[in-house]
Scaffold this motif. Structure first.
Motif, mmCIF file in Angstrom:
data_model
loop_
_atom_site.group_PDB
_atom_site.id
_atom_site.type_symbol
_atom_site.label_atom_id
_atom_site.label_comp_id
_atom_site.label_asym_id
_atom_site.label_seq_id
_atom_site.Cartn_x
_atom_site.Cartn_y
_atom_site.Cartn_z
ATOM 1 N N GLY A 111 0.802 -1.211 0.000
ATOM 2 C CA GLY A 111 0.000 0.000 0.000
ATOM 3 C C GLY A 111 0.836 1.262 0.000
ATOM 4 O O GLY A 111 0.469 2.261 -0.628
ATOM 5 N N ALA A 112 1.972 1.233 0.683
ATOM 6 C CA ALA A 112 2.843 2.408 0.727
ATOM 7 C C ALA A 112 3.439 2.705 -0.641
ATOM 8 O O ALA A 112 3.515 3.866 -1.064
ATOM 9 N N VAL A 113 3.861 1.674 -1.345
ATOM 10 C CA VAL A 113 4.425 1.884 -2.685
ATOM 11 C C VAL A 113 3.370 2.464 -3.616
ATOM 12 O O VAL A 113 3.623 3.419 -4.374
ATOM 13 N N GLY A 114 2.144 1.894 -3.568
ATOM 14 C CA GLY A 114 1.079 2.433 -4.414
ATOM 15 C C GLY A 114 0.733 3.864 -4.079
ATOM 16 O O GLY A 114 0.568 4.704 -4.972
ATOM 17 N N ALA A 116 2.676 6.090 -2.628
ATOM 18 C CA ALA A 116 3.798 6.964 -2.993
ATOM 19 C C ALA A 116 3.771 7.295 -4.486
ATOM 20 O O ALA A 116 4.029 8.439 -4.888
ATOM 21 N N ILE A 117 3.439 6.303 -5.310
ATOM 22 C CA ILE A 117 3.340 6.562 -6.751
ATOM 23 C C ILE A 117 2.201 7.526 -7.041
ATOM 24 O O ILE A 117 2.310 8.425 -7.884
ATOM 25 N N VAL A 118 1.083 7.370 -6.327
ATOM 26 C CA VAL A 118 -0.056 8.265 -6.521
ATOM 27 C C VAL A 118 0.304 9.690 -6.111
ATOM 28 O O VAL A 118 -0.020 10.661 -6.808
ATOM 29 N N GLN A 119 0.976 9.845 -4.965
ATOM 30 C CA GLN A 119 1.356 11.180 -4.510
ATOM 31 C C GLN A 119 2.349 11.852 -5.446
ATOM 32 O O GLN A 119 2.376 13.084 -5.550
ATOM 33 N N ALA A 120 3.155 11.065 -6.132
ATOM 34 C CA ALA A 120 4.140 11.640 -7.057
ATOM 35 C C ALA A 120 3.512 12.137 -8.352
ATOM 36 O O ALA A 120 4.178 12.842 -9.116
ATOM 37 N N HIS A 121 2.251 11.799 -8.617
ATOM 38 C CA HIS A 121 1.578 12.220 -9.842
ATOM 39 C C HIS A 121 0.229 12.843 -9.473
ATOM 40 O O HIS A 121 -0.805 12.176 -9.528
ATOM 41 N N PRO A 122 0.187 14.105 -9.071
ATOM 42 C CA PRO A 122 -1.077 14.726 -8.642
ATOM 43 C C PRO A 122 -2.035 14.915 -9.818
ATOM 44 O O PRO A 122 -1.619 15.024 -10.984
ATOM 45 N N LEU A 123 -3.329 14.961 -9.480
ATOM 46 C CA LEU A 123 -4.361 15.123 -10.500
ATOM 47 C C LEU A 123 -4.714 16.578 -10.774
ATOM 48 O O LEU A 123 -5.413 16.860 -11.744
ATOM 49 N N ARG A 133 -3.965 7.768 -15.499
ATOM 50 C CA ARG A 133 -3.575 6.416 -15.904
ATOM 51 C C ARG A 133 -2.693 5.767 -14.831
ATOM 52 O O ARG A 133 -2.875 4.598 -14.460
ATOM 53 N N ILE A 134 -1.735 6.523 -14.311
ATOM 54 C CA ILE A 134 -0.837 5.990 -13.282
ATOM 55 C C ILE A 134 -1.599 5.732 -11.984
ATOM 56 O O ILE A 134 -1.363 4.722 -11.295
ATOM 57 N N HIS A 135 -2.522 6.614 -11.621
ATOM 58 C CA HIS A 135 -3.322 6.403 -10.410
ATOM 59 C C HIS A 135 -4.099 5.094 -10.494
ATOM 60 O O HIS A 135 -4.143 4.324 -9.524
ATOM 61 N N THR A 136 -4.721 4.865 -11.644
ATOM 62 C CA THR A 136 -5.515 3.646 -11.796
ATOM 63 C C THR A 136 -4.647 2.410 -11.678
ATOM 64 O O THR A 136 -4.979 1.456 -10.955
ATOM 65 N N GLN A 137 -3.532 2.387 -12.376
ATOM 66 C CA GLN A 137 -2.654 1.227 -12.320
ATOM 67 C C GLN A 137 -2.114 1.010 -10.910
ATOM 68 O O GLN A 137 -2.105 -0.128 -10.401
ATOM 69 N N ALA A 138 -1.662 2.075 -10.263
ATOM 70 C CA ALA A 138 -1.059 1.933 -8.936
ATOM 71 C C ALA A 138 -2.076 1.426 -7.912
ATOM 72 O O ALA A 138 -1.788 0.501 -7.144
ATOM 73 N N ARG A 139 -3.258 2.004 -7.897
ATOM 74 C CA ARG A 139 -4.242 1.609 -6.881
ATOM 75 C C ARG A 139 -4.763 0.202 -7.114
ATOM 76 O O ARG A 139 -4.851 -0.600 -6.177
ATOM 77 N N VAL A 140 -5.116 -0.121 -8.360
ATOM 78 C CA VAL A 140 -5.684 -1.439 -8.621
ATOM 79 C C VAL A 140 -4.641 -2.525 -8.414
ATOM 80 O O VAL A 140 -4.902 -3.564 -7.778
ATOM 81 N N LEU A 141 -3.424 -2.322 -8.917
ATOM 82 C CA LEU A 141 -2.388 -3.338 -8.752
ATOM 83 C C LEU A 141 -2.000 -3.486 -7.278
ATOM 84 O O LEU A 141 -1.771 -4.609 -6.804
ATOM 85 N N SER A 202 -5.063 -2.765 -19.210
ATOM 86 C CA SER A 202 -5.618 -2.217 -20.455
ATOM 87 C C SER A 202 -6.275 -0.857 -20.265
ATOM 88 O O SER A 202 -6.368 -0.071 -21.211
ATOM 89 N N GLN A 203 -6.775 -0.558 -19.070
ATOM 90 C CA GLN A 203 -7.346 0.731 -18.686
ATOM 91 C C GLN A 203 -8.485 1.190 -19.593
ATOM 92 O O GLN A 203 -8.401 2.234 -20.244
ATOM 93 N N PRO A 204 -9.584 0.445 -19.659
ATOM 94 C CA PRO A 204 -10.770 0.991 -20.321
ATOM 95 C C PRO A 204 -11.373 2.155 -19.541
ATOM 96 O O PRO A 204 -12.040 3.005 -20.112
ATOM 97 N N ILE A 205 -11.144 2.164 -18.229
ATOM 98 C CA ILE A 205 -11.542 3.303 -17.394
ATOM 99 C C ILE A 205 -10.363 3.671 -16.504
ATOM 100 O O ILE A 205 -9.494 2.844 -16.223
ATOM 101 N N ARG A 206 -10.363 4.938 -16.077
ATOM 102 C CA ARG A 206 -9.356 5.429 -15.146
ATOM 103 C C ARG A 206 -10.053 6.273 -14.093
ATOM 104 O O ARG A 206 -11.209 6.663 -14.267
ATOM 105 N N LEU A 207 -9.351 6.559 -13.032
ATOM 106 C CA LEU A 207 -9.898 7.452 -12.020
ATOM 107 C C LEU A 207 -10.193 8.819 -12.633
ATOM 108 O O LEU A 207 -9.412 9.336 -13.429
ATOM 109 N N ASP A 208 -11.325 9.374 -12.279
ATOM 110 C CA ASP A 208 -11.784 10.688 -12.729
ATOM 111 C C ASP A 208 -12.218 10.690 -14.190
ATOM 112 O O ASP A 208 -12.456 11.755 -14.763
ATOM 113 N N ASP A 209 -12.353 9.516 -14.825
ATOM 114 C CA ASP A 209 -12.913 9.451 -16.166
ATOM 115 C C ASP A 209 -14.394 9.794 -16.122
ATOM 116 O O ASP A 209 -15.095 9.485 -15.155
#
Length: 414
Positions: A111-114, A116-123, A133-141, A202-209
């Motif tokens: 959870g910390a790694v995910g 940290a990646i989210v915080q490094a890429h603000p919306l 795209r990065i938020h979706t991948q980080a949180r789901v993975l 594949s990201q058919p949807i992302r956060l804030d779509d």
């Protein structure tokens, strides 16, 4: 001179009784807390210039303390002799607690790694497509990895008991029926887990779509390990299972870009001059902060026995701004026609004259203004389809309301 064996006997002497074992456990507990505090201060100071490492250390601070405490107590229990009452049962408990602490530490690390990646890429940036795209991948993975870690830890804790291992061996002997039943029972869970991995990759949807699902318009607010929360425009929440997005079609307005073209339909009489309407549309858009300056189109897209249909295309940076812009344009043009050209509002005609007479309800006016320049005409991908924007927009009732407006006005006049 004291030998090493004599030293071990002296060290193990307190462990033969419970008071001595508790005293040694208390010393081990204090030692573990001291090591954690000193190590945490050193590591936090080293990781201060590195946000990713600092985030991970903050997340694993408490799990690391719990793990050190369990290790200290477990060391005392495993060194205690078998003659100590309840020593065997407490060892099993310490083993299960150790597996639980390791699982907790691994889950928090993922959870910390995910995070940290989210915080490094603000919306909160102008073009946040890559960040979403990065938020979706980080949180789901990260959540998928945490689910796998919990399953492995739970299985490891159960395998510490001999009776459970025997049950597992007997189940493996009849794995045919048991596997079939377990597969059927776990199908929704496994299906959502696999669907979550597919969405992350594949990201058919992302956060804030911005999506339209079964006629509901909203934004993707959260993607969990089992469902997606859609924040609808009226602040309701639509909960959709992950597997639904893999098996069913839906509309994504921000798949490649947040920019969008909106449509406004309204109806006027056949004799309404179009040049003043185009000038008024340009004036409205020039004073509209929601307009991004890309598309400005007004065209006659249909003609019925009562009126002609006008379609306006306007563009905005995102769907929320486009909704406000469409409302602004619709209100402005209707007010302009009602104030300057009320005689050209949609009306119902009836010929009540004889063959030698002709009655006109309004004096004929010549269409004013030169034909529109090429720059004012449509030259976008949306132009060939007259009603596509209206079908996919958040206000599908606009077309039907506009279509029935002439009938309402006629009834009022009668």
């Amino acid at each position: 001179m004291i030998s090493f064996d004599d030293f071990l006997r002296i060290a193990e002497a307190p462990l033969h009784t419970w008071p001595g074992a508790l005293g040694v456990a208390a010393l081990g507990l204090l030692f573990a807390i001291g090591v954690h505090r000193i190590g945490a201060r050193v590591l936090f100071r080293i990781a201060r210039p590195y946000p990713l490492m600092s985030m991970v250390l903050r997340y694993i601070d408490k799990p690391a303390l719990i793990l050190l405490i369990i290790l200290a107590i477990g060391f005392v229990l495993f060194e205690a002799p078998d003659t100590l009452p309840l020593a065997g049962a407490l060892r099993d408990v310490a083993t299960v607690a150790l597996i639980g602490a390791l699982t907790f530490l691994a889950v928090r690390s993922a959870g910390a790694v995910g995070e940290a990646i989210v915080q490094a890429h603000p919306l909160d940036t102008e073009n946040n497509l890559q960040a979403r795209r990065i938020h979706t991948q980080a949180r789901v993975l990260a959540r998928s990895v945490m689910v796998v870690i919990v399953i492995i830890g739970f299985g490891g804790a159960l395998m510490t008991f001999p009776s459970v291992r025997q049950i597992g061996a007997s189940l493996l002997a009849s794995a045919g029926v048991a596997g079939l039943v377990a597969g059927i029972a776990a199908r929704p869970v496994l299906g959502n887990l696999i669907a979550g991995l597919q969405i992350a990759l594949s990201q058919p949807i992302r956060l804030d779509d911005v999506v339209v699902i079964q006629g509901e318009w909203g934004r993707v607010e959260e993607i969990t390990g089992t469902y997606v929360s859609i924040r609808i425009w009226d602040q309701r929440r639509l909960i959709v299972p992950l597997q639904w997005f893999i098996e069913n079609p839906f509309t994504n307005w921000t798949r490649n870009s947040s920019q969008i073209i909106g449509t406004v339909f309204f109806y006027v009489d056949f004799r309404m001059p179009l040049a003043p309407l185009r000038e008024e549309l340009q004036r409205i858009l020039e004073h509209a902060p929601e307009w991004d300056g890309r598309v400005q189109v007004l065209q006659v897209t249909d003609a019925t026995e009562r009126s002609m249909q006008l379609r306006v295309l306007v563009s905005s940076f995102d769907s929320a701004l486009n909704w406000d812009l469409r409302c602004r344009v619709r209100e402005g043009l209707i007010n302009f026609v009602e104030a300057g050209y009320p005689q050209f509002l949609p009306r119902t005609r009836a010929d009540l004259s004889t063959e030698k007479e002709h009655v006109d309800f309004a004096p004929a006016l010549e269409r004013t203004g030169a034909p529109p320049a090429v720059a004012n005409t449509a030259n976008t991908a949306a132009d060939p389809v007259a009603s596509r924007g209206e079908r996919s927009g958040p206000d599908p009732a606009v077309h039907s309301v506009a279509s029935t407006a002439p009938a309402v006005k006629d009834a009022a006049r009668r």
